[in-house]
Enzyme design. Structure first.
Site, PDB file in Angstrom:
ATOM      1  N   LYS A  37       0.844  -1.204   0.000  1.00 38.44           N
ATOM      2  CA  LYS A  37       0.000   0.000   0.000  1.00 38.44           C
ATOM      3  C   LYS A  37       0.874   1.247   0.000  1.00 38.44           C
ATOM      4  CE  LYS A  37      -4.413  -1.061   0.051  1.00 38.44           C
ATOM      5  NZ  LYS A  37      -4.755  -2.348   0.467  1.00 38.44           N
ATOM      6  N   LYS A  41      -2.614  -9.815  -7.796  1.00 41.79           N
ATOM      7  CA  LYS A  41      -3.893 -10.380  -7.342  1.00 41.79           C
ATOM      8  C   LYS A  41      -5.058  -9.549  -7.896  1.00 41.79           C
ATOM      9  CE  LYS A  41      -4.296  -7.971  -2.910  1.00 41.79           C
ATOM     10  NZ  LYS A  41      -4.393  -8.002  -1.471  1.00 41.79           N
ATOM     11  N   LYS A 100     -10.129  -4.994  -5.716  1.00 42.98           N
ATOM     12  CA  LYS A 100     -11.217  -4.057  -5.972  1.00 42.98           C
ATOM     13  C   LYS A 100     -10.730  -2.610  -6.106  1.00 42.98           C
ATOM     14  CE  LYS A 100     -12.119  -4.871  -1.105  1.00 42.98           C
ATOM     15  NZ  LYS A 100     -12.777  -5.839  -0.251  1.00 42.98           N
TER      16      LYS A 100
END
Ligand code: TYM
Length: 328
Positions: free
Chosen positions: A110, A192, A195
């Site tokens: 992140k 991966k 969303k």
């Protein structure tokens, strides 16, 4: 067995969230005591729109219900409705090693992606440990990307128990579908499926229209060669599509390889798009029906939170006694 798991209401849920997590919740709720929640306190660790959060929470809840999670069988609740989660997180933070937190892959990713660094993002796994430990579960069904956090939960529980006395049984991560625990992006099988917005065509959302499903599957990358075979090293993109096909059809990969032997990638993709359209259509219809009655959703979710709180508050009491945070 008691199980606990949560999902962040950030963006819209994808078929990876279903195949990696929710599908397991639905199977497990038949025989086990499930606590499933919407992790809104985790959702606010990355940039979000406050005015849209309520709708994101209710949408996630309506989707849980439309997919088959049953409030009669499981306890379904909203994390922020229980102050116990934040309170236990604080207590656990006082024993959480900085070094271990710095090693967490999701935090590093992140940060690399450019999420503004904030302490909440860094302490995310400790809140997750609190989410889990409050319910003293034996197992935590998650996709592969969350295993590291469940392992950290175990080590925090061990540390707490040895420092203050036994309170927490050690939970195990539970990964049921080996391949479906790591569904990859349709645009890049090294990443991966997620969303987040950077990869809109890489993810199929559970509420995508038939046209969107068709377009995204058609655009999905494939590998060199022609055969439709499961080979994670040589054909990671096709292996991913086969995993999705298997997860939604209930057919074994071997059987699918037979069925599609001699067929083209285009034919295979057409069948997959049809399968997903057929499976997702009733979910979307039920979701839309549920979303019309906001007050029903709020009532049901609040009832679930009250049920969860009975368990959570008892554990927190025990923790406060052990740590000396009591005047009794
Ligand atoms: P979240 O919201 O990112 O994802 C929810 C669940 O979906 C799984 N998942 C996947 N499975 C397979 N393939 C993928 N590409 C994929 N992407 C996501 C995740 O592994 C997860 O099981 N931190 C958690 C939410 C959480 C939680 C908890 C989970 C908060 N507290 C306590 C378990 C227990 C998260 O962000 O998941």
């Amino acid at each position: 067995m008691r199980i606990v798991s949560g999902i962040r209401p950030s963006g819209q849920l994808t078929i990876a969230n279903y195949l990696g997590a929710i599908k397991q919740f639905i199977e497990l709720q038949e025989k086990h005591e499930g606590y499933f929640f919407i992790a809104d306190l985790h959702a606010i660790t990355t940039p979000y729109e406050p005015k849209e959060l309520k709708n994101a929470v209710l949408s996630a809840f309506a989707l849980y219900l439309a997919l088959g999670l049953d409030p009669e069988k499981s306890t379904i609740f909203l994390q922020s409705q229980l102050p116990e989660h934040s309170e236990l997180a604080w207590i656990l933070e006082t024993i959480a090693p900085l070094g271990e937190l710095e090693r967490m892959t999701q935090y590093k990713e992140k940060k690399q992606e450019g999420s503004p660094a904030n302490a909440g993002l860094f302490l995310y796994p400790v809140l997750m440990a609190a989410d889990i430990l409050l319910y003293k579960p034996q197992a935590v069904p998650v996709g592969e990307d969350q295993i590291q956090h469940v392992e950290m939960t175990r080590s925090l529980a061990e540390k707490f128990n040895s420092k203050f006395g036994n309170v927490f049984p050690l939970p195990e991560p539970l990964v049921l579908g080996k391949n479906s625990a790591r569904i990859k992006s349709l645009q890049n099988p090294d990443k991966k499926m997620s969303k987040s917005d950077e990869d809109p065509d890489g993810a199929i959302l559970l509420l995508d229209s038939p046209q969107e499903i068709k377009r995204k599957i058609k655009k999905a990358v494939t590998d060199s060669g022609k055969e439709i075979v499961f080979d994670l090293k040589k054909k990671p993109a096709v292996a991913n599509l086969l995993t999705i096909f298997s997860g939604y059809s209930g057919k074994e990969i071997k059987q699918l390889e037979k069925e599609f032997s001699g067929k083209t990638y285009a034919e295979f993709k057409n069948s997959l798009a049809e399968l997903l359209t057929e499976k997702l259509k009733p979910i979307k219809t039920e979701f839309e029906r549920l979303m019309k009655d906001e007050s029903f959703l709020i009532r049901l979710l609040t009832q679930g939170s009250a049920k969860a709180q009975k368990v959570a508050s008892k554990t927190l009491e025990e923790v406060k006694e052990k740590t000396g945070l009591t005047l009794k």
